[in-house]
Structure formats: C-alpha cells, structure tokens
Design an enzyme around this catalytic site. Structure first.
Site, PDB file in Angstrom:
ATOM      1  N   HIS A  49      14.637   7.423  55.808  1.00  0.00           N
ATOM      2  CA  HIS A  49      13.511   8.182  55.231  1.00  0.00           C
ATOM      3  C   HIS A  49      13.790   8.681  53.818  1.00  0.00           C
ATOM      4  CE1 HIS A  49      11.280   7.960  58.947  1.00  0.00           C
ATOM      5  NE2 HIS A  49      12.487   7.927  59.459  1.00  0.00           N
ATOM      6  N   HIS A  53       9.382   4.743  51.589  1.00  0.00           N
ATOM      7  CA  HIS A  53       9.705   4.182  52.905  1.00  0.00           C
ATOM      8  C   HIS A  53       8.504   4.234  53.834  1.00  0.00           C
ATOM      9  CE1 HIS A  53      10.022   8.517  53.731  1.00  0.00           C
ATOM     10  NE2 HIS A  53       9.800   8.197  54.994  1.00  0.00           N
ATOM     11  N   ASP A  55       7.275   4.941  57.922  1.00  0.00           N
ATOM     12  CA  ASP A  55       7.641   5.521  59.220  1.00  0.00           C
ATOM     13  C   ASP A  55       7.166   4.562  60.314  1.00  0.00           C
ATOM     14  OD1 ASP A  55       8.340   7.859  57.890  1.00  0.00           O
ATOM     15  OD2 ASP A  55       6.755   9.094  58.812  1.00  0.00           O
ATOM     16  N   HIS A  59       9.733   7.031  65.007  1.00  0.00           N
ATOM     17  CA  HIS A  59      10.301   8.159  64.253  1.00  0.00           C
ATOM     18  C   HIS A  59       9.911   9.499  64.883  1.00  0.00           C
ATOM     19  CE1 HIS A  59      11.634  10.568  60.909  1.00  0.00           C
ATOM     20  NE2 HIS A  59      10.438  10.803  60.426  1.00  0.00           N
ATOM     21  N   HIS A 160       1.206  13.339  61.433  1.00  0.00           N
ATOM     22  CA  HIS A 160       1.866  12.102  61.886  1.00  0.00           C
ATOM     23  C   HIS A 160       1.258  11.636  63.216  1.00  0.00           C
ATOM     24  CE1 HIS A 160       5.208  13.126  59.078  1.00  0.00           C
ATOM     25  NE2 HIS A 160       5.574  11.870  59.184  1.00  0.00           N
ATOM     26  N   GLU A 172       5.442   6.651  52.820  1.00  0.00           N
ATOM     27  CA  GLU A 172       5.745   7.922  52.163  1.00  0.00           C
ATOM     28  C   GLU A 172       6.598   7.699  50.915  1.00  0.00           C
ATOM     29  OE1 GLU A 172       5.748  10.833  56.100  1.00  0.00           O
ATOM     30  OE2 GLU A 172       7.519   9.604  55.747  1.00  0.00           O
TER      31      GLU A 172
END
Ligand code: KYN
Ligand code: ZN
Ligand code: ZN
Length: 208
Positions: A49, A53, A55, A59, A160, A172
């Site tokens: 992270h 990157h 997710d 995660h 999320h 992100e």
C-alpha cells in the site's frame, strides 16, 4: 495517433512515505556486477500500500478477492478526472453536476495531499453514500490522489466496504496535480501477485 502518456504514479524511492508503522520501501542490489561477474541484480521490499497502488478486497475483507483474482479490464480503459479540490468529504451531491453516465472509471482530484514527502495528517475522504450513487452511474473503479478512500484513522473503513458492496474497485495514491479534468484512457495494471491484498501500479493517462 494516440497521445502521449501522462504519468500519474508516485516514484518509489527510499523516502516515499508509508502508512505509519508499515514496511518501508527499499531497493538494494542482492548482487553487484562485481560480485556476480555478470549482472547487477536488485531486490525490493515494500508494503503493498505504498505510493500508487490498488486495494484488493482481501485487504479489508478476509473472504474477499486477492490481487490475482481481480478483473484486469477494470484497470485499463476510459476514465473521467473530476476536480473536487477543497472538499473535506465527497458526497453524491458533490458529483451531481458531473457527466458520469457511462463512466466506468472515475478519478477524483482532491488536492489534499500536497507534500508527498510525508504521510498526510488529514485527507479528503469519501462519504459511504457515494458508492451506491457511483455504481448506479456504471462506475466500477474509483481512483483517489490520497492514501485512502476513508478517514486515515478509520478502523471500520466504511467507504472501502461500501465500494466493495457496490462492485467498485479502488485505486489509491495517484498524482493528479497537473492533470486537467476531463476524459482520458487510464492504464494502472496490478502485478500478478499471488495471495496479495494489494499491488503497486504504474498508473498512466492518455488524452482521448
Ligand atoms: N497499510 C496499512 C497499514 C496499517 C493500516 C492500514 C493500512 C492501509 O493501507 C489502509 C489504507 N486504507 C489502504 O487501503 O491503503
Ligand atoms: Zn491501499
Ligand atoms: Zn485503501
């Protein structure tokens, strides 16, 4: 002719900020050319992270998909960059005037992480109501120019989870400071990392 690539990735250097307490980024030579007699060979250690990157759902959901199971199509294709600079939180009404219909990928320029040499103290985050609103418009990937879609000290990670429930994947740490709002082609492919909860990406845009 296709336009030039615009790099929207954070460089990975020994000073790239990591999530507090997380594994720092390092690149070292496992063998130098002098040692091996033929080649320099690098090794990399980092949190999944760090910097720009994606997710994987795993995660934040132990039953969720991991990086290798993700649909690659999500991470390449038409994207809309929307300027939401100056807002503390992004709710559906903040995007109501945007031409989002048919936009499968939406990248939010919040401008809330100016000094990329340090991990931010406060960022613009997403209201959990945003996920259902975006999903209704056909959005399947959301990108943000900050390390998280939630408040930084959140444990429950409502944005999320709401995004996952609405079939929207997360990108992100993109850099949009010099990118004008509008339509682009995005390419931000995860590495094929088995079991992983996230992956660094080289994210680029191309004007269309
Ligand atoms: N790396 C971490 C270490 C500890 C606690 C959270 C994180 C995160 O990365 C959370 C963030 N919301 C993220 O999805 O990137
Ligand atoms: Zn992440
Ligand atoms: Zn995240």
């Amino acid at each position: 002719m296709a336009g030039k690539l615009i790099d929207i990735s954070m460089p990975l250097t020994s000073s790239v900020p990591t999530w507090p307490g997380d594994t720092p980024y390092s690149f070292d030579l496992a063998w130098t050319k002098a040692e091996s007699g033929s080649v320099n060979v690098g090794k990399v250690e980092m949190s999944t992270h760090t910097g720009t990157h994606i997710d994987a759902p795993y995660h934040f959901d132990s039953e969720g998909k991991r990086v290798l199971e993700l649909d690659l199509e999500l991470y390449a294709g038409r994207a809309i960059v929307v300027d939401v600079t100056g807002k503390e939180v992004i709710a559906p009404e903040d995007l109501a005037d945007q031409p989002l219909d048919g936009a499968e990928r939406v990248l939010l320029k919040t401008g809330s992480w100016q000094d990329r040499t340090v991990f931010p103290e406060k960022i613009t985050y997403l209201d959990e109501e945003l996920a259902a609103f975006l999903s209704e418009k056909g959005v399947r990937l959301i990108g943000v120019d900050v390390p998280s879609v939630d408040v930084l000290d959140s444990k429950a990670l409502p944005a999320h989870h709401a995004l996952l429930q609405n079939g929207i994947n997360i990108l992100e740490g993109i850099v949009l400071d010099d990118v004008e709002p509008g339509e682009y082609e995005l390419i931000a492919l995860p590495l094929p990392l088995k079991d992983a909860d996230g992956s660094p990406v080289r994210a680029v845009l191309r004007e269309i």
